[in-house]
Write a protein that holds these residues in place. Structure first.
Motif, PDB file in Angstrom:
ATOM      1  N   ALA A   1       0.859  -1.183   0.000  1.00 29.29           N
ATOM      2  CA  ALA A   1       0.000   0.000   0.000  1.00 29.29           C
ATOM      3  C   ALA A   1       0.893   1.230   0.000  1.00 29.29           C
ATOM      4  CB  ALA A   1      -0.912  -0.003   1.225  1.00 29.29           C
ATOM      5  N   SER A   2       0.684   2.082  -0.978  1.00 32.75           N
ATOM      6  CA  SER A   2       1.463   3.320  -1.091  1.00 32.75           C
ATOM      7  C   SER A   2       0.593   4.465  -0.588  1.00 32.75           C
ATOM      8  CB  SER A   2       1.886   3.553  -2.550  1.00 32.75           C
ATOM      9  OG  SER A   2       2.702   2.494  -3.007  1.00 32.75           O
ATOM     10  N   ASN A   3       0.627   4.693   0.711  1.00 32.64           N
ATOM     11  CA  ASN A   3      -0.310   5.577   1.379  1.00 32.64           C
ATOM     12  C   ASN A   3       0.286   6.941   1.680  1.00 32.64           C
ATOM     13  OD1 ASN A   3      -1.973   3.391   1.220  1.00 32.64           O
ATOM     14  ND2 ASN A   3      -2.107   3.018   3.409  1.00 32.64           N
TER      15      ASN A   3
ATOM     16  N   GLU B   1      -4.818   9.412   7.466  1.00 33.42           N
ATOM     17  CA  GLU B   1      -4.189   8.577   6.445  1.00 33.42           C
ATOM     18  C   GLU B   1      -5.101   8.454   5.232  1.00 33.42           C
ATOM     19  OE1 GLU B   1      -2.342   4.011   6.069  1.00 33.42           O
ATOM     20  OE2 GLU B   1      -3.780   4.523   7.670  1.00 33.42           O
TER      21      GLU B   1
ATOM     22  N   SER C   1      -5.288   6.303   1.322  1.00 32.00           N
ATOM     23  CA  SER C   1      -4.732   5.170   0.583  1.00 32.00           C
ATOM     24  C   SER C   1      -5.169   5.278  -0.875  1.00 32.00           C
ATOM     25  CB  SER C   1      -5.216   3.849   1.196  1.00 32.00           C
ATOM     26  OG  SER C   1      -4.618   2.739   0.546  1.00 32.00           O
TER      27      SER C   1
ATOM     28  N   ARG D   1      -0.368   8.518  -5.534  1.00 33.09           N
ATOM     29  CA  ARG D   1       0.112   9.035  -4.259  1.00 33.09           C
ATOM     30  C   ARG D   1       0.787  10.392  -4.443  1.00 33.09           C
ATOM     31  NH1 ARG D   1       3.922   5.777  -0.194  1.00 33.09           N
ATOM     32  NH2 ARG D   1       5.403   5.856  -1.917  1.00 33.09           N
TER      33      ARG D   1
ATOM     34  N   SER E   1      -8.655  10.628  -1.311  1.00 34.48           N
ATOM     35  CA  SER E   1      -7.706  10.083  -0.338  1.00 34.48           C
ATOM     36  C   SER E   1      -7.008  11.195   0.426  1.00 34.48           C
ATOM     37  CB  SER E   1      -6.663   9.208  -1.044  1.00 34.48           C
ATOM     38  OG  SER E   1      -7.257   8.109  -1.681  1.00 34.48           O
TER      39      SER E   1
ATOM     40  N   SER F   1     -12.811   6.437   3.303  1.00 33.70           N
ATOM     41  CA  SER F   1     -11.672   6.750   2.437  1.00 33.70           C
ATOM     42  C   SER F   1     -12.105   7.406   1.136  1.00 33.70           C
ATOM     43  CB  SER F   1     -10.888   5.469   2.126  1.00 33.70           C
ATOM     44  OG  SER F   1     -11.746   4.448   1.667  1.00 33.70           O
TER      45      SER F   1
ATOM     46  N   GLU G   1      -5.364   0.369   4.479  1.00 35.02           N
ATOM     47  CA  GLU G   1      -4.922   1.378   5.425  1.00 35.02           C
ATOM     48  C   GLU G   1      -4.317   0.731   6.663  1.00 35.02           C
ATOM     49  OE1 GLU G   1      -8.835   3.806   3.910  1.00 35.02           O
ATOM     50  OE2 GLU G   1      -8.770   2.919   5.936  1.00 35.02           O
ATOM     51  N   SER G   2      -3.467   1.481   7.319  1.00 36.27           N
ATOM     52  CA  SER G   2      -2.918   1.059   8.602  1.00 36.27           C
ATOM     53  C   SER G   2      -3.950   1.307   9.693  1.00 36.27           C
ATOM     54  CB  SER G   2      -1.635   1.848   8.891  1.00 36.27           C
ATOM     55  OG  SER G   2      -1.957   3.183   9.259  1.00 36.27           O
TER      56      SER G   2
ATOM     57  N   ASN H   1      -5.638  -3.229   7.698  1.00 34.02           N
ATOM     58  CA  ASN H   1      -4.380  -3.412   8.429  1.00 34.02           C
ATOM     59  C   ASN H   1      -4.109  -4.867   8.780  1.00 34.02           C
ATOM     60  OD1 ASN H   1      -6.453  -3.428  10.372  1.00 34.02           O
ATOM     61  ND2 ASN H   1      -5.117  -2.591  11.958  1.00 34.02           N
TER      62      ASN H   1
END
Length: 351
Positions: A30-32, A48, A50, A60, A98, A268, A296-297, A322
């Protein structure tokens, strides 16, 4: 309450524990985007986003640029005016869902931390344990069954199975999962992968085998609301709208056209405050509610879980982003229960 003095954005790379394939492609990480908002008294809140171009329409790089451009709109503003600030940012950067979700979450988190209240209080209730399903990606049928069995061993009694390829193979995947874990509650997510006719054929095949599903999520392209409504009329399994709903206005269209039985709310895409508006629309129309996530984390997942706990509105919870990561930004449990707390969403990422 104090003014916002700084807004910071940084990339957040989150490798996945396993490759994750859906009808829209395969993810390995995941490139958040991680956003931190600070107020004059030194309080910091975190948000955050995503971004995923096939779903959110953003890269991103674009999301980071949006956050940095929004800084001048937020700095010097009182954090307690979070509704006005959220509207200001969303109006200035339409479609950058996002980035604006990350900004909104960070502002709300900061506001709640200054007041020393949980984020859930903004939505009407205390933080409580929120239980999620776990997603099984597109895999060969036998492997899908094995992954489902492992999930049940980890304590999950509800699963979501990614489909949206060839209907016959997708039926085999369902059969393999239910052979492995016959008593599990099973949702299907086709991620826009079928036509209306294919969706009906899939549902008919399972009905012939007396297979019961909790729901089928967004089987047809998001732009085909007419096709989604046709499927909803013709299929006995509850149909959920996901990619077709980004904003409250989209939810109104789904209601007006009787296009779904369930609305999958994704903060999101809509933001937390927009998600709360969609909840009100769905409740007024007597539709069921589901909540979903991106990869997402704990920052994004716990923020969404606070909406679930505070509103008490969601029958279906799909907040497992997560749980699919190789490691989270804070220590978290592996099972279905999200133990959330405050103040704010309660997560301060270890950077």
């Amino acid at each position: 309450m104090s003014e916002i003095v700084a807004v910071d954005a940084e990339p957040l790379d989150l490798p996945l524990s396993e490759p994750f394939e859906i009808a829209l492609g395969t993810r390995r990480e995941a490139s958040n985007v991680l956003v931190t908002v600070e107020t004059a008294d030194g309080t910091r809140g975190h948000g955050e986003g995503s971004p995923l171009p096939p779903v959110t329409g953003e890269t991103r790089t674009a999301a980071l640029e949006t956050v940095r451009a929004a800084t001048e709109l937020l700095e010097g503003e009182p954090v307690e005016e979070y509704r006005r600030l959220t509207a200001l940012v969303r109006d200035a950067f339409p479609g950058m869902v996002s980035a604006t979700f990350a900004l909104e979450t960070a502002v709300l988190d900061t506001y709640c931390r200054e007041r020393e209240i949980p984020l859930s209080a903004l939505f009407g209730g205390p933080p409580t344990t929120v239980e999620t399903d776990l997603t099984v990606p597109i895999l060969p049928p036998a492997e899908a069954g094995e992954r489902a069995a492992t999930a049940v061993e980890r304590g999950y009694n509800r699963l979501k199975l990614k489909l949206g390829t060839d209907v016959s193979t997708d039926v085999e995947r369902v059969a393999a999962v239910l052979d492995a874990v016959p008593n599990v509650g099973l949702k299907i997510d086709a991620n826009q992968g079928w036509t209306p006719k294919e969706t009906v054929r899939f549902a008919d095949r399972l009905a012939d085998e007396n297979v019961r599903l909790e729901l089928i999520e967004q089987p047809v392209p998001a732009s085909d609301v007419t096709g989604l409504a046709d499927v909803t009329r013709r299929v006995d399994v509850p149909i959920a709208a996901d990619e077709a709903v980004f904003a409250p206005q989209d939810a109104v269209r789904i209601v007006h056209e009787n296009a779904a039985d369930i609305i999958n709310v994704k903060p999101s895409k809509s933001g937390l405050l927009g998600a709360a508006d969609i909840v009100s629309i769905a409740r007024g129309a007597d539709l069921e509610l589901m909540i979903g996530c991106m990869l997402e984390s704990a920052v994004g997942i716990h923020a969404s879980a606070h909406l679930v706990a505070g509103s008490g509105a969601f029958r279906y919870v799909d907040l497992d982003g997560n749980r699919l990561l190789a490691s989270d930004v804070v220590p978290t449990d592996d099972g279905p229960g999200h133990e959330i707390g405050g103040p704010g969403h309660g997560v301060t990422p270890d950077r």
